[in-house]
Design an enzyme around this catalytic site. Sequence first.
Site, mmCIF file in Angstrom:
data_model
loop_
_atom_site.group_PDB
_atom_site.id
_atom_site.type_symbol
_atom_site.label_atom_id
_atom_site.label_comp_id
_atom_site.label_asym_id
_atom_site.label_seq_id
_atom_site.Cartn_x
_atom_site.Cartn_y
_atom_site.Cartn_z
ATOM 1 C CB CYS A 167 -0.925 -0.003 1.215
ATOM 2 S SG CYS A 167 -0.056 -0.110 2.773
ATOM 3 C CB CYS A 176 3.961 -0.529 2.529
ATOM 4 S SG CYS A 176 2.409 -1.116 3.209
#
Lengths: 343, 76
Positions: free
Chosen positions: B10, B13
């Site tokens: 995502c 991250c």
Amino acid sequence: MNTKIFKSGRTRFVILLLPLWFLTYHFLQPATDWITDDLLKLTKGAHFTETFRFFIFEVPKVMLLLVLIIFAVGIVRSFFTAERTRKALEGRKTFTGNVMAAALGIVTPFCSCSAIPLFLGFVESGIPLGITFSFLIAAPMINEVAVILLYGLFGWQTALIYVVTGLFVAIIAGWIIGRLKLEKWVEPWVYEIQTGEQDENLEKLTFETRIGMGFDAVKEIVGKVWLYVVLGIAVGAAAHGYVPEEFMASLMGKTTWYSVPLSILIGIPLYSNAAGIVPIVSVLIEKGASLGTALAFMMSVIGLSLPEMVILRKVLKLPMILTFIAIVGTGIMLVGFLFNYVF
Amino acid sequence: MEIKVLGTGCPKCKALENATREAIEKNSIDANITKVTDITEIMKVTMTTPALVVDGKVVVKGRVPSVNELTELLTK
């Protein structure tokens, strides 16, 4: 250490900004009227004037609310983690567990990419499927952006109704899913996941860090939604000025019974975020759509989103996804009918 | 030191990975960064992503600290 000065500087920054926020918010209406009537000398009551006034008032108002409340929510959320929520839900009885899961769904930090690890973590520690679902329904549906916009554009009563009925749908739908014993429709690999010792109190967050997390939340969320807010309000403003009153009454009024299920069906694939949809819905209501229908439409758009279903498909078999949509959809429909009937 | 960035890919991250790399380069820390994207591997450590694991210990989870804060965490 210069990082320390930097961090405490942020706290001071907040203390300075708060009064400024309240001043701006307080004088927004007179300022808007002054710009519209005195500075630009627009004709009062004309279509364009009212569209213009609506737009230049609502955009800063909603933005101010978003910044302040998302900042506060960011700080509140720094006290909640998925691990703590899981711990609180472990071993809870069915109904109490559903209520707690739905309530914790509001405050626990959640984004669509954390849905899978969260689901796995809950299942692994033995939290029943129904309680997990109460969480998964409430978390995206009752989000701060939706509630702020409802408050800003409809008033606190509607925001409260949305939160309460959203909780109701999450609790009941989760409870029913639990009763149906649908564990067989969860992908088998989910039950093979092993989690290690997850140490809980690894981070002692300081107050400055929490303030920083508030700032991060504002940057992240406002950065993502501001364009939708502006566009949504622009469409809303145009409709406010130009669309005749009672225009929506025949289509989304309370006398047309099918308007509720139809709005829910339309709402599922429409994955607009709350920021874009609420301003438009506020105008639908102004033009004669009934509250129940509008509420159902909004819950369906925000709570039943296609991208989330696609993500959940990794851990749930298709019949489970469809059952989930059917149960939540029915819950939303009941809410819609109830409000059309009562108001 | 051994640094692992845990996340399923995502935006947060990626932000954590970039910030960590920046902190390491700025302070010329001798470290080896690996990315862990496999969900079964992540679940062994944490259920909150993104997370930062330094020498087997979770130091950050669920948020992306600033480069300054990461520097402090990594040089401690």
